[in-house]
Design a protein around this motif. Sequence first.
Motif, PDB file in Angstrom:
ATOM      1  N   UNK A 239       0.817  -1.205   0.000  1.00  0.00           N
ATOM      2  CA  UNK A 239       0.000   0.000   0.000  1.00  0.00           C
ATOM      3  C   UNK A 239       0.853   1.259   0.000  1.00  0.00           C
ATOM      4  N   UNK A 240       0.201   2.398   0.151  1.00  0.00           N
ATOM      5  CA  UNK A 240       0.876   3.695   0.202  1.00  0.00           C
ATOM      6  C   UNK A 240       0.703   4.286   1.592  1.00  0.00           C
ATOM      7  N   UNK A 241       1.806   4.582   2.254  1.00  0.00           N
ATOM      8  CA  UNK A 241       1.756   5.129   3.605  1.00  0.00           C
ATOM      9  C   UNK A 241       1.617   6.647   3.583  1.00  0.00           C
ATOM     10  N   UNK A 242       0.779   7.162   4.489  1.00  0.00           N
ATOM     11  CA  UNK A 242       0.685   8.610   4.667  1.00  0.00           C
ATOM     12  C   UNK A 242       1.076   9.018   6.086  1.00  0.00           C
ATOM     13  N   UNK A 243       1.349   8.034   6.954  1.00  0.00           N
ATOM     14  CA  UNK A 243       1.705   8.381   8.321  1.00  0.00           C
ATOM     15  C   UNK A 243       2.041   7.156   9.130  1.00  0.00           C
ATOM     16  N   UNK A 244       2.154   7.350  10.450  1.00  0.00           N
ATOM     17  CA  UNK A 244       2.533   6.244  11.321  1.00  0.00           C
ATOM     18  C   UNK A 244       2.127   6.533  12.756  1.00  0.00           C
ATOM     19  N   UNK A 245       2.092   5.464  13.542  1.00  0.00           N
ATOM     20  CA  UNK A 245       1.953   5.544  14.990  1.00  0.00           C
ATOM     21  C   UNK A 245       3.287   5.109  15.574  1.00  0.00           C
TER      22      UNK A 245
END
Length: 641
Positions: A239-245
């Motif tokens: 997929x395509x990441x836009x952020x993180x925890x």
Amino acid sequence: MNGYQRMIALLVAPLLLGAAAARAADQLVPGTKLLLKSANGREVLSFKSTGPFTPPTPGSGDDPSNVGASLQILNPGTSESFTFNLPQAHWSVSGTTFRYVDSALVEAGKVKIAIIGRILKVSGKKIGITLNEPTQGTLDAVFTTGSIRYCASFGDGFVKRDEPGRFIAGKAPAPGSCPGAPPPTTTTSVPGTTTTTSTGTTTTSTAPTGGCNCCCFSQLSFTTGLPQIGTGGCANTGGTNVGSVTDDSGAALCNLAAGGLYFGGSGVGVPLPAEIPDMGQSIVNITACDTPTGALTLGAATDTDSGSNRNCTAAGVNNPEYPGKPGCLFGPPLPIPNTNSAATSTCVVNRVSTNASGSGNCGDGSSAINIPLLSDIYLTGPTDGLIPCPRCDTNPGPGFTCQAGPNSGQPCTPGNSASLGSSYPTSHDCPPTSAAFIGSLPIPFALSTATQSMTAADLSAQPFVFCGFCGQQFSPSFQGPPAVPCTSDSQCTVAPNTKCRQRNSGAFGQGPARTITSSGSPAGVCIDDGATHASTLVSVFCIPPTFNPTVDGAGDLPGPGAVGLPGESQIVSPIPACTTSTTIAGGTTSTSLASTTSTAVATTTSTSLLPACGSAPFPVCAGTCPGTQVCTPLTLTCACM
């Protein structure tokens, strides 16, 4: 006045009258008081104007009990601002006085009381902006309801205290204009130059054609694209990441995918992320536009503005699909199937609770849009399982019909793609059964092409708390409804709900989560071509409890939420005055705003329908003119205005 001048006046007067009518939406009011204070974990906001001003008309599109309202506090020196949303549900009207009461401070802005009638007053327990600078200098206040903005400014000479943690000002005169909108101007286009006349000033500058200029369009549209969530949940493989925890060390615990909806704390029982479907369009109005900087001021579009209640961005709009539930619909119905427990699957219908507002830029397509929502929750899992929203499909065909729900068998138009999975396509033509409705969640939705983040706090009842609500220490029970948001135990005074906490600590199935970060992306190019441009909007927010034990248990609510919306932005609705060419006495002149230096879409009047003197086939004026020289179209002579 000679005959030529009378003729020019007759030609131009309707344009000037139109500009005056548009400017009536902005009311410049004296600032009686502005107090912002932050000390020892407590904050105080108080804004007041005793007028004179004209209050909204009860029952109109500017009535806050119909459309909600907002208060924006902004620092013109640093560009820092915060908007307090005042949803319509808390407003009431008596005669010509409107009152807002949120004693429990349910809304995120923590405004307790607001009044507009003989006076304008707003008070609450949150200041919004930071007060950690040595001084603020000047602060502006803008109260908006419907199409009306009441604007006050507190600056030099009217500030009593200006220090870290405190700003007190009062008895300020009405400002010259509202923030974000230049003073009303009359612009005359002359070949190679632009002369702009404002109140008390006249400037001439050269503005080359072909620059980036969105001022010939009146709306900005964003349409969601296909989700890019990949596989593996937090791993987001493919997929395509836009952020993180991330945890305390900064290590990533969960990747946030484009097109994914995340919610809840560490105990969430629904596989994440939920998909955000494609084809969801939202349109906002461009209420002001500045050509030199590309800055856009954005406001709510009604269903009349956008052409539909399914793509507008205003509160109070009637929804025949959902009687008694007003507010423009935000995207198609959203199915949230729970493969771990089909009976807890839900169908969510989002609608606008407060008029959208925000800003953008033509040069790179960036935007920040505040669009608070009410998420209507339908617990349809017990009857419909993993297809929680009625689908709009071709079974048996040949056309699309609703497959379930109260409109089963009726014609429908799909609101998203069937390729998203077995729960799709959905459509507002196929609403869920009203009997499954369990409540509405207020979502402080603020979409942006920039980066948003949220950091958890360690509180007495729980560590890693992103979104605190007043509840019991050892039980997942919370005060309400309505829920009471908090940041510390001291704000929770009603026993036994004396602890500030989430249902479970952390975020999105991750216990030791410290920070949630999500990054949007603008088009990165000038968007004045009217074409679609790829961009991503993101939002990080808090979700209150539904007070339904089944839904709260599965979704682990209250807790944080995050979304990344890949899609396409586009300026739409060209302004006719910007594109229409008019033939006058054998010559053609085009009223293109691409040659002007500054344009307020609702207030600018262009007089370029009267050609410049000296342009063929018109003669050159002899002598000088104390005003603006224009050619009269009938006699081919010059006159002064």
